[in-house]
Design a protein around this motif. Sequence first.
Motif, PDB file in Angstrom:
ATOM      1  N   ALA A  20       0.821  -1.210   0.000  1.00  0.00           N
ATOM      2  CA  ALA A  20       0.000   0.000   0.000  1.00  0.00           C
ATOM      3  C   ALA A  20       0.853   1.256   0.000  1.00  0.00           C
ATOM      4  O   ALA A  20       0.572   2.224  -0.722  1.00  0.00           O
ATOM      5  CB  ALA A  20      -0.937  -0.007   1.205  1.00  0.00           C
ATOM      6  N   VAL A  21       1.923   1.252   0.801  1.00  0.00           N
ATOM      7  CA  VAL A  21       2.723   2.477   0.913  1.00  0.00           C
ATOM      8  C   VAL A  21       3.503   2.741  -0.373  1.00  0.00           C
ATOM      9  O   VAL A  21       3.852   3.893  -0.691  1.00  0.00           O
ATOM     10  CB  VAL A  21       3.655   2.390   2.144  1.00  0.00           C
ATOM     11  N   GLN A  22       3.761   1.687  -1.176  1.00  0.00           N
ATOM     12  CA  GLN A  22       4.425   1.913  -2.463  1.00  0.00           C
ATOM     13  C   GLN A  22       3.528   2.699  -3.418  1.00  0.00           C
ATOM     14  O   GLN A  22       4.015   3.359  -4.333  1.00  0.00           O
ATOM     15  CB  GLN A  22       4.831   0.574  -3.082  1.00  0.00           C
ATOM     16  N   LYS A  23       2.195   2.631  -3.208  1.00  0.00           N
ATOM     17  CA  LYS A  23       1.300   3.461  -4.015  1.00  0.00           C
ATOM     18  C   LYS A  23       1.495   4.946  -3.687  1.00  0.00           C
ATOM     19  O   LYS A  23       1.291   5.811  -4.542  1.00  0.00           O
ATOM     20  CB  LYS A  23      -0.161   3.072  -3.747  1.00  0.00           C
ATOM     21  N   LEU A  24       1.900   5.225  -2.449  1.00  0.00           N
ATOM     22  CA  LEU A  24       2.117   6.610  -2.028  1.00  0.00           C
ATOM     23  C   LEU A  24       3.526   7.086  -2.358  1.00  0.00           C
ATOM     24  O   LEU A  24       3.772   8.289  -2.506  1.00  0.00           O
ATOM     25  CB  LEU A  24       1.863   6.744  -0.522  1.00  0.00           C
ATOM     26  N   TYR A  25       4.474   6.152  -2.428  1.00  0.00           N
ATOM     27  CA  TYR A  25       5.870   6.467  -2.752  1.00  0.00           C
ATOM     28  C   TYR A  25       6.274   5.601  -3.953  1.00  0.00           C
ATOM     29  O   TYR A  25       6.970   4.577  -3.802  1.00  0.00           O
ATOM     30  CB  TYR A  25       6.780   6.161  -1.564  1.00  0.00           C
ATOM     31  N   PRO A  26       5.844   5.953  -5.142  1.00  0.00           N
ATOM     32  CA  PRO A  26       5.988   5.063  -6.304  1.00  0.00           C
ATOM     33  C   PRO A  26       7.429   4.672  -6.623  1.00  0.00           C
ATOM     34  O   PRO A  26       7.688   3.599  -7.161  1.00  0.00           O
ATOM     35  CB  PRO A  26       5.383   5.878  -7.457  1.00  0.00           C
ATOM     36  N   GLY A  27       8.396   5.499  -6.303  1.00  0.00           N
ATOM     37  CA  GLY A  27       9.783   5.175  -6.645  1.00  0.00           C
ATOM     38  C   GLY A  27      10.509   4.355  -5.606  1.00  0.00           C
ATOM     39  O   GLY A  27      11.671   3.970  -5.806  1.00  0.00           O
ATOM     40  N   ALA A  28       9.873   4.079  -4.468  1.00  0.00           N
ATOM     41  CA  ALA A  28      10.534   3.371  -3.372  1.00  0.00           C
ATOM     42  C   ALA A  28      10.581   1.876  -3.638  1.00  0.00           C
ATOM     43  O   ALA A  28       9.708   1.305  -4.285  1.00  0.00           O
ATOM     44  CB  ALA A  28       9.813   3.662  -2.057  1.00  0.00           C
ATOM     45  N   VAL A  29      11.615   1.217  -3.076  1.00  0.00           N
ATOM     46  CA  VAL A  29      11.825  -0.218  -3.242  1.00  0.00           C
ATOM     47  C   VAL A  29      11.395  -0.937  -1.973  1.00  0.00           C
ATOM     48  O   VAL A  29      11.782  -0.547  -0.855  1.00  0.00           O
ATOM     49  CB  VAL A  29      13.317  -0.513  -3.528  1.00  0.00           C
ATOM     50  N   MET A  30      10.605  -2.010  -2.135  1.00  0.00           N
ATOM     51  CA  MET A  30      10.177  -2.803  -0.986  1.00  0.00           C
ATOM     52  C   MET A  30      11.289  -3.776  -0.602  1.00  0.00           C
ATOM     53  O   MET A  30      11.789  -4.534  -1.448  1.00  0.00           O
ATOM     54  CB  MET A  30       8.891  -3.564  -1.291  1.00  0.00           C
ATOM     55  N   VAL A  31      11.651  -3.786   0.704  1.00  0.00           N
ATOM     56  CA  VAL A  31      12.736  -4.630   1.192  1.00  0.00           C
ATOM     57  C   VAL A  31      12.269  -5.389   2.425  1.00  0.00           C
ATOM     58  O   VAL A  31      11.846  -4.781   3.421  1.00  0.00           O
ATOM     59  CB  VAL A  31      13.985  -3.788   1.546  1.00  0.00           C
ATOM     60  N   LEU A  32      12.344  -6.715   2.375  1.00  0.00           N
ATOM     61  CA  LEU A  32      11.994  -7.540   3.535  1.00  0.00           C
ATOM     62  C   LEU A  32      13.208  -7.648   4.450  1.00  0.00           C
ATOM     63  O   LEU A  32      14.313  -7.966   3.990  1.00  0.00           O
ATOM     64  CB  LEU A  32      11.547  -8.930   3.078  1.00  0.00           C
ATOM     65  N   PRO A  33      13.049  -7.403   5.751  1.00  0.00           N
ATOM     66  CA  PRO A  33      14.213  -7.339   6.642  1.00  0.00           C
ATOM     67  C   PRO A  33      14.751  -8.697   7.088  1.00  0.00           C
ATOM     68  O   PRO A  33      15.870  -8.781   7.582  1.00  0.00           O
ATOM     69  CB  PRO A  33      13.666  -6.567   7.852  1.00  0.00           C
ATOM     70  N   GLY A  34      13.944  -9.758   6.981  1.00  0.00           N
ATOM     71  CA  GLY A  34      14.412 -11.048   7.483  1.00  0.00           C
ATOM     72  C   GLY A  34      13.372 -12.123   7.294  1.00  0.00           C
ATOM     73  O   GLY A  34      12.716 -12.213   6.250  1.00  0.00           O
ATOM     74  N   LYS A  35      13.185 -12.940   8.342  1.00  0.00           N
ATOM     75  CA  LYS A  35      12.267 -14.074   8.274  1.00  0.00           C
ATOM     76  C   LYS A  35      10.832 -13.617   8.034  1.00  0.00           C
ATOM     77  O   LYS A  35      10.427 -12.530   8.466  1.00  0.00           O
ATOM     78  CB  LYS A  35      12.331 -14.882   9.571  1.00  0.00           C
ATOM     79  N   LEU A  36      10.078 -14.505   7.366  1.00  0.00           N
ATOM     80  CA  LEU A  36       8.673 -14.236   7.078  1.00  0.00           C
ATOM     81  C   LEU A  36       7.798 -15.203   7.863  1.00  0.00           C
ATOM     82  O   LEU A  36       8.212 -16.324   8.185  1.00  0.00           O
ATOM     83  CB  LEU A  36       8.390 -14.413   5.576  1.00  0.00           C
TER      84      LEU A  36
END
Length: 877
Positions: A20-36
């Motif tokens: 959702a927040v990538q819709k507000l910041y279109p140029g930002a990259v999603m990064v997972l910090p660790g375990k899921l």
Amino acid sequence: MQIITTHINTDMDALASMVAVQKLYPGAVMVLPGKLSQSVEEFMSLHKDTLNVKTVKEISQEPVERIILVDTKSPGRVAELNAIFQQPGVEVHIFDHHPRSTGDIAGTMEVVEMVGAATTLLVEKIRQRGLKLTSIEATILALGIYQDTGSLVFSGTTVRDVEAVAYLLANGANLAVVAEFLDRPFSDSQRVLLKNLLVSSEHVEINGIRLLIAKSNVDEFVNGLAILTHKLADFERPDAVFTVVEMEDRVHVVARSNVPEVDVREIMGAIGGGGHPAAASATIKKARVDQVAGKLMELIQSMVRPPVTASSIMSTPVKIISPDTVIAEAGQVMLRYGHSGLPVVKDGSVVGIVSRRDVDKAVHHGLGHAPVKGFMTNNPVFVGPQVSAQVVQDLMIEHDIGRLPVIEDGRLLGIITRSDVLRTLHGGSVQKSDQAQPQPGRKSANLPYNIKELMHSGLSVDYYSVLERAGKVAAELNYKLYAAGGVVRDLLLGNECLDIDLVVEGDGIALAQALSEEYGGRLRAHPQFGTATVFFPNGLQVDVATARVEFYQYPAAMPQVETSTLHQDLYRRDFTINAMAVSLNEASFGDVVDFFGGRADLERGMVRVLHNLSFIEDPMRILRALRFEKRYFMNLEPQTLKLVREAVNNKMLARVSGERLWEEIKHIFREPRPSSILDRAIELNLWDFLFPGVVPEPVRPVLSKISRSIKTLQGWNLLEPFESWLVYFLAVLHAVDWTKAAAICRRYNLSKRYTVMVAAALGGWGCLRDNLQEPLAITYSELARQVLLLPREAYPLILCYLTGSAPRRRFRKVLSVISCNKPLIKGEELRELGYKPGPLYKKALDALWQARLDGDLCTRQEEMSFVKEYLGKYEER
């Protein structure tokens, strides 16, 4: 570079928030910090390419300018990415729904609000900006909200979460996909762990709260401990559950609570975790499961608060009857005090309960003369004062009973009803099942439960200071003090509060005396009613009353008064929106006391009576209901509307004296929108009773224009002070002959002065209207003379009938001529000449004014000579 990240053990709410927040910041990259979490792992295995989410190792080494953090603020939960937060010049934007804790990351921009899911906050932003969502995006976001709110049933769920889901469904969210990922089958390792937790689970009761603590030890990390904890809670139904599981080199703790007495966020915070009061977790490195479980038990024992007990929710003192009391008398006691049931006591012991239903059945069969012992429920279930509200609720459900006596050592202390229990469950307000829909276009006000801030901003500094001090004085006298009635309603609605009524559980006159002495004010007491008014030196005044109950010996009678409790004092009032109070004692200052759901009715825009006999006891409430409905743009609640119609059909208002009825009619005329109230009166068949002989059809168009006419005249600065009620009264009567109008004046015992004014207006307004509308050879001085024969309250009526700009300009000029030719001498000067005040004064001054209009007089000396000559002629007669 801008990156979007969240916490380790990423759950669906965290992943959805990133999307959702990538819709507000279109140029930002999603990064997972660790375990899921397991659910996210399974989801990502299918949607990895679609979402384009990177790991920490995959991001480039270029400098990070901004990091957008979602669903957490804790530096310990972002793993390797924590180092980036320490770099100088990095902007941090945070979107989170967890309360702030010590050591949390501080953002340069933060949106931190207590909703059920962090995704909800982002959906609201997307909606505000009008951004488009694809079906898969809407589905992911819905999945995040559904998982974190337990499909919208967890206690932390808010209206905003529900509205966010509705918006996502409208934008293509696929519930079949949501259901598939929410209801995934357990893995073999999860099933083994759940079995171990069930076997090891230990039931503990602390302060009456039922707790479940389960622990286990597994060699490898098992995803989904939160889901297993929920499943365990579903199996056992405790008030709170704690699971403690050692996996690999650390111990994981998950806690869930269904009761406010167990704040799991507070408990988890003590071992380095966090979350919400109803859902929290912690992870402890290099610890053993038994060690952590032992520490956890110590914390639970010290931090679980005592529950609400029977003694704190019961009503007291209790009205009781004996077994030999007849049914008819029992019914009268219930009516008098607003009870739906009564304990039956013999030799100091409770031997039964008789309900309103029992009484109604007996009366229906003609047995009002029979003693209640033949109809009461024998050997009633009862509780002690220290029993928890939960136990009370369970007993009511088990035995299907509506009230429980509270007894200690054989002595009746109080009684608990279903409403008392429901108020405990639902935060102070209980609504009946016959809710109506709110008025179209009216939005929920999300009204607060503590209105201290509203009091501070909505009351004058002097009033607020007096209320604060009054609460302290009450505490010194060991009294409970409240501001009650309209002041709470108006504060919640943001309206001006001019009248403040204080209610004391204690001696109201004694408190008023203490306040008066402290401020050097003046006291006026009414011992027969237990009331007093304090007049403060700065001009303020406050009414103080001992909490009391009013009862009516027969329909439409004036009420009788007895000392009572706050609950009964509020129950005697007309509508739920007027039956609230606000505590003024220091420890609870600003807390709203709402026994009858008034706050919820305000939010929904409903005017609701407190009981079905309300309009029978006081038919004047019918007219007050219409006033409040139209003043606040509300609706009569359906059952209340039905009761109004029944009372009108039964001619209940005919039992009210003309004087009381007239006072309420004048209140209607003084309202901001009298015409809408009178329209409602016509709709409910009240008009013919209020104004017999007046046909409403020709009156309604005029009533709708009166308000605009008043504003026009005030805009001309040519309307002197007037009686607003008389303006509307003339509008009502203007189309009838004097015979009918005089009958209405007599019916309401109108004074001679006002009756003369009505007669003058009805006799002259039509002629003046015609002369203004179609002028012949008539001078402005002649028109002015016609105007002076009328009360100024007739001016708006005349303006309503003038069509076109020319007649209105003519009327304005006439009023201007009158205003510019006011006599220079006043009635006081006639008194100084030795003339006694009376009707002759007005005649003399009117004659003087007409002489000025004709240009015969200019100076004060000429006016004085004219008046002496005029009055001298009357003396000669």
